[in-house]
Design an enzyme around this catalytic site. Structure first.
Site, short mmCIF file in Angstrom:
data_model
loop_
_atom_site.label_atom_id
_atom_site.label_comp_id
_atom_site.label_asym_id
_atom_site.label_seq_id
_atom_site.Cartn_x
_atom_site.Cartn_y
_atom_site.Cartn_z
N SER A 165 0.88 -1.16 0.00
CA SER A 165 0.00 0.00 0.00
C SER A 165 0.93 1.22 0.00
CB SER A 165 -0.94 -0.02 1.20
OG SER A 165 -1.71 1.15 1.28
N TYR A 167 -4.02 8.82 -6.00
CA TYR A 167 -3.15 7.79 -5.43
C TYR A 167 -3.63 7.32 -4.06
CZ TYR A 167 1.29 5.78 -3.73
OH TYR A 167 2.27 4.96 -3.21
N LYS A 209 -4.69 3.46 -2.55
CA LYS A 209 -3.88 2.77 -1.56
C LYS A 209 -4.67 2.49 -0.28
CE LYS A 209 -0.03 2.24 -3.82
NZ LYS A 209 0.49 0.89 -4.12
#
Length: 275
Positions: free
Chosen positions: A140, A154, A158
């Site tokens: 992650s 992003y 994650k």
């Protein structure tokens, strides 16, 4: 890292031709693991193929395509047998102001970072469940622990990986499978170099890319954590502090981030006024 754990173990590594994935691939092949790397058919993959290691298969695959993932895993099985470990390192990052990111940017992050992880794990699960001693390790990010200005594409992808890891850990523990989430900060990889020029000033104030961990440091910590069946691996002292503060004192972390962002914006406005 304990070579005895990995020796003879068939390990699938996505994104294994560059960055953290490549560092992990190198450590694993040195330890005697039977490694199948899933990577795009690019120069990095070709360079890895040229090493011609007897315990390494490089299978071309776009992890967003379940059929390509399945075919690549079949190629690995044909060479190395039953899959016993999966390590998902494939990922992308494109920082920027949320309102300037395109719908395609947002979707691509989810397709690669989250669904690329999901497709690989799902198609390896029958093997892992049959071994009763399988491992799943998913990268992650520190930006999957706390939301970060400028990571509107992003960070959510994650967070999704983090959620998947936590669910998988609970569901597959009865099958003898350990599941580990990895939450690194900035790492000295081509991906970090590529994103630096795209970072908004506010993101640079929060994460300037200075003093990054090496890919080898993160890979070592990740593999060691996998060996011990740890639920999470948080490389770097500063990231450990962030994780603790985010859980114990979230208001303090929010205030710190807001202050850094305000300073960066004030500096930018002052520069514009002078110009």
């Amino acid at each position: 890292m304990n070579p005895a754990f990995w020796n003879g173990r068939h390990v699938v590594v996505t994104g294994g031709s560059s960055g953290i994935g490549l560092a992990a691939t190198e450590l694993l092949t040195e330890a005697g693991a039977l490694v199948t790397v899933l990577a795009l058919d690019d120069n990095n993959a070709k360079a890895l193929c040229r090493r011609a290691l007897p315990n390494l298969v490089v299978a071309a695959a776009d992890v967003t395509d379940p059929d390509q993932v399945a075919a690549a895993l079949d190629a690995g099985r044909a060479a190395h047998g039953t899959i016993r470990s999966v390590i998902t390192c494939a990922g992308i990052v494109k920082p920027g102001y949320f309102h300037e990111l395109s719908d395609a940017d947002l979707r691509r992050h989810m397709d690669i970072n989250y669904f690329g992880t999901l497709h690989t794990v799902r198609r390896a699960l029958p093997d892992l469940m049959a071994t009763q001693a399988g491992t799943i390790t998913c990268i992650s990010s520190a930006a999957g622990l706390v939301g970060v200005f400028g990571y509107g594409a992003y960070s959510p992808s994650k967070f999704a990986v983090r959620g998947l890891v936590e669910v998988l850990r609970q569901e597959y523990k009865p099958h003898g499978i350990t599941v580990t989430g990895v939450y690194p900060p900035d790492v000295d990889t081509p991906m970090l170099a590529g994103e630096q020029k795209l970072k908004p000033p506010e993101l640079i104030a929060l994460s300037n890319g200075e003093n990054p961990l090496s890919a080898a440091q993160v890979a070592q910590a990740m593999l060691k954590g996998t060996e011990f069946g740890r639920a999470s691996v948080v490389p770097g002292a500063e990231t450990k502090v962030i994780k603790w503060v985010a859980g114990a004192l979230p208001g303090l972390l929010t205030s710190w981030a807001d202050g850094k962002i305000a300073q960066a914006r004030a500096k930018g406005l002052a520069g514009q006024a002078q110009a």
